[in-house]
Design an enzyme around this catalytic site. Structure first.
Site: not given
Ligand SMILES: CCCCCCCC/C=C\C=C\CC(=O)SCCNC(=O)CCNC(=O)[C@H](O)C(C)(C)COP(=O)(O)OP(=O)(O)OC[C@H]1O[C@@H](n2cnc3c(N)ncnc32)[C@H](O)[C@@H]1OP(=O)(O)O
Length: 728
Positions: A63, A103, A106, A126
């Site tokens: 998400a 998500g 999941e 999470e």
């Molecule tokens: C297929 C179906 C999917 C359905 C999902 C959608 C519906 C929602 C339903 C359920 C909810 C469930 C709970 C969750 O999913 S909670 C979120 C769980 N995920 C995370 O915690 C992932 C967090 N992110 C990371 O660990 C890393 O960013 C990673 C993905 C590993 C990438 O790492 P890296 O390559 O080093 O890049 P950055 O960390 O610098 O990130 C780049 C930019 O992207 C932004 N970012 C990353 N993840 C998220 C996110 N989940 N939400 C919003 N933004 C995110 C990050 O801030 C950077 O932004 P910016 O360049 O502006 O600084």
């Protein structure tokens, strides 16, 4: 005949990385698209099977985290969609490439089969943002891989590799070639086969012979690791529910626990910390230099000067980052001692990495070389000097480096407080001189304070930031002042802790309050660990104590302000902390680690109060917490006002990653915003009136201004810095 209905296009929009508009909108739109796609596939008799994949080699990072603090909460609707996938009469195969987190993972648990690319990473992170996997993940994962593995993955939030996922049974197959094609092939083979046994919600949680005892022990471990953070324990409760209740009841429990977390405040703090860490990568300086325009130079070979505690850790970090490194000492005796210590650290790191299926090559002289001759530094791209904190010695080394190193080489100094400009002044290339303040142990601690001087070029800053990234550290760019950001904010905190002892507290009282708040270690245990002699040496250098102190100076005053000689008195008695077996606490032996309250200290403090006619008073927990934390925060506001850091996130990232500040409280400045700036101001004013001889308690002008401007949210603070306030 086309037998596979791929949801490729529906899922493409799921991926936040591809989003160009509002991420919240995209998340809701994606959920809708996923639901619509599944229903269409179900209704279309020509579709015999379904594969779910991401776009551009990435499955999903889950998400949009920003959505959790929006009023229109997303994510809560994913559970029913995962169930919908699982109920499908047509086989559904997940093709996991890149990352499948939160998500995203999941969703795959609802699929009947999972295929992962060999380089894919998976996880349920999470917990790290203060939540739990709330789309039925806490109920499906233990059914798939068993309780111990599910507990580990869900309560730590760690990412796992495809090979580990295969071993655990989280995925059915790992492929090296095109994952989507492999998934389609598998889906084709599955057509017409029974799916009941692949629906995780229908499976029982695998039994353990001693489930109750296992869970009791696991809870103790989870709580210990959590240090006051709520999410790991609630993740545990949700998994426990899976072991005790039918699937539907477990899901209800999961939802209840998720809602507690969502509204807990800790989730908000942890999500703030997530974005703060990323925000500091986008550095700027008051002169207009910025990450946008500065390009880092490649570091093909580095050198470290000095193989003391810091140097050893820095060499280890560089080797782990695969940067060839030369380690230099002043003579063969020091070199051999340093070499042995570095090799030991590297062996330990190699062992840890092997457990995760990685290797560390450090026995190759092209990777790691030890030397005593400065001449070997002629071809390095970057030098990190890590000798002890002595300006004269550092200047001598930098002067030498300036003459020996190639003109384009960068010169970094590992210092916790010394003036970068003064060090740079002895070189012919001050634009390439920069402070890199590592934290001990340097191969473990994530923080790297990067200090630019008056002449440091944007390229040098960008290169140091890139180095931090390669070393898997969090680089925070700050300006040059005594103590920089971290130690400058730490001074008033420690000073208050010592003043509290003068007034009536005991070291263990103060430590307990701050450890209960969530600090990994209180100020006195920390001081014993670091060694009291370090601060003593610095105070002697500053003329605050020791032989250079003017005769007749009052014991408890310096330059007209309150001063406590207590730490100096302990040092004079040889109590340097753990290394001597005695400090603010007593230890089992010199070098011992178990701190025990020391009756000697108690009577010493009481005699001290008698000598200086200080009336011992009872000090409550609230006063301890407020005086220590609010002075630290107050200094933070001065730092922001002076432009030493470009925003409050910088201070918070420094404190979370370098000083053991509890992450679930979001860092000191975020914490200040939750307490409310008017409350902090009022308390500082109160304590300052009681202690007029302590300037650190006088509220910062910037804090006062923000309160006068109506206590704006933290994100807006910096925009008020130069605004006029007619209320002041
Ligand atoms: C297929 C179906 C999917 C359905 C999902 C959608 C519906 C929602 C339903 C359920 C909810 C469930 C709970 C969750 O999913 S909670 C979120 C769980 N995920 C995370 O915690 C992932 C967090 N992110 C990371 O660990 C890393 O960013 C990673 C993905 C590993 C990438 O790492 P890296 O390559 O080093 O890049 P950055 O960390 O610098 O990130 C780049 C930019 O992207 C932004 N970012 C990353 N993840 C998220 C996110 N989940 N939400 C919003 N933004 C995110 C990050 O801030 C950077 O932004 P910016 O360049 O502006 O600084």
């Amino acid at each position: 005949m086309r037998v596979t209905f791929s949801l490729f296009h529906a899922l493409a929009v799921l991926n936040w990385l591809l989003a160009t508009e509002s991420l919240i909108y995209f998340s809701l739109a994606v959920l809708q698209a996923l639901e619509d796609g599944l229903k269409r596939a179900d209704a279309d008799p020509s579709v015999k099977a379904v594969t779910i994949c991401g776009e551009n080699g990435k499955f999903s990072a889950g998400a949009d985290i920003r959505g959790f603090s929006s009023p229109n909460k997303q994510g809560l609707g994913l559970g029913p969609i995962v169930s919908l996938i699982e109920r499908s009469e047509k086989p559904v195969v997940a093709a996991i490439e890149g990352i499948a987190l939160g998500g995203g993972l999941e969703v795959t648990l609802g699929c009947h089969y999972r295929i992962a690319h060999v380089q894919a990473r998976m996880g349920l992170p999470e917990v790290t943002i203060g939540l739990l996997p709330g789309a039925e993940g806490t109920q499906r994962l233990p059914r798939l891989i068993g309780v111990p593995a599910a507990l580990d993955i869900i309560t730590t939030g760690r990412h796992i590799s495809a090979s580990e996922a295969l071993k655990l049974g989280l995925v059915d197959e790992v492929v090296e070639e095109n994952t989507v094609e492999a998934a389609i092939r598998l889906a084709n083979r599955l057509i017409g086969q029974p799916l009941g046994h692949r629906r995780l919600s229908l499976k029982p949680v695998p039994k353990l012979p001693n489930m109750e005892a296992f869970l009791t022990e696991a809870l103790v471990k989870v709580k210990k690791r959590a240090q006051g953070c709520l999410a790991p324990e609630l993740c545990f409760q949700a998994i426990k529910a899976a072991t005790e209740q039918p699937f539907a009841d477990g899901v209800r429990k999961e939802r209840e626990l998720f809602n507690i977390l969502l509204t807990s405040g800790q989730a908000k703090a942890l999500q703030y910390a997530f974005f703060a860490e990323r925000a500091v990568e986008k550095w700027t300086t008051p002169s207009g230099a910025s990450w946008k325009t500065a390009s880092p130079q490649p570091i093909r070979k580095a050198a470290v000067i000095g193989l003391g505690t810091m140097g050893r850790g820095i060499v280890t970090s560089l080797v782990k980052a695969k940067i060839p490194v030369v380690a230099l000492e002043q003579d063969l005796e020091y070199l051999n001692t340093g070499r042995k210590a570095v090799m030991l650290l590297l062996e330990r790191e190699a062992m840890k990495m092997e457990q995760g299926g990685q290797t560390l090559d450090f026995n190759n002289p092209a990777r790691l070389q030890f030397a005593v001759d400065f001449d070997v530094l002629r071809d390095v791209d970057l030098v990190i000097e890590a000798v002890f904190e002595n300006m004269a010695l550092k200047k001598e080394i930098f002067n030498k480096l300036s003459r020996i190193c190639k003109p384009e080489a960068f010169l970094c100094t590992n210092t916790s407080a010394l003036n970068i400009d003064e060090i740079a002044s002895v070189t012919s290339r001050p634009q390439q001189v920069i402070g890199t303040h590592f934290f001990s142990p340097a191969h473990v601690m994530r923080l790297l304070e990067i200090i630019y001087g008056r002449h440091t070029s944007p390229t040098t800053i960008a290169t140091a930031m890139q180095l931090a990234k390669v070393m898997k550290k969090v680089g925070v760019v700050v300006g040059n002042c005594f103590g920089f950001v971290g130690n400058r904010m730490m001074f008033p905190y420690v000073q208050q802790a010592v003043f509290l002892l003068e007034e009536g507290s005991r070291p263990e009282d103060v430590d307990q309050v701050l450890e209960d708040f969530g600090f990994k270690i209180g100020p006195f245990r920390m001081s014993d660990l670091a060694g009291l002699d370090v601060g003593w040496r610095s105070r002697k250098d500053q003329g605050l104590t020791g032989p250079t102190l003017a005769p007749g100076t009052s014991a408890r005053q310096r330059h007209g302000y309150r001063y406590s000689p207590l730490p100096d008195l302990l040092c004079e008695k040889g109590r340097f902390g753990q290394k001597t077996g005695k400090g603010w606490y007593q230890y089992e032996k010199a070098g011992g680690r178990t701190a025990k309250p020391d009756p000697w200290i108690h009577s010493f403090l009481s005699e001290y109060r008698d000598t200086h006619q200080i009336k011992t008073r009872f000090i409550d927990q609230e006063e301890i917490l407020e005086r220590c934390l609010f002075t630290l925060i107050n200094e933070g506001f001065d730092i922001l006002a002076e432009g030493i850091a470009s925003g409050p996130e910088h201070l918070d990232v420094v404190y979370i990653n370098g000083y053991g500040w509890p992450k679930h409280r979001g860092g000191p400045m975020f914490y200040a915003s939750t307490v409310g700036l008017p409350n902090i101001l009022a308390k500082l004013q109160k304590y300052s009136e009681i202690h007029p001889d302590v300037p650190q308690l006088r509220p910062s002008a910037f804090l006062k201004k923000l309160v006068a401007m109506g206590n704006p949210p933290l994100n807006d603070w910096m925009s008020y810095l130069h605004r006029q306030s007619n209320k002041l």
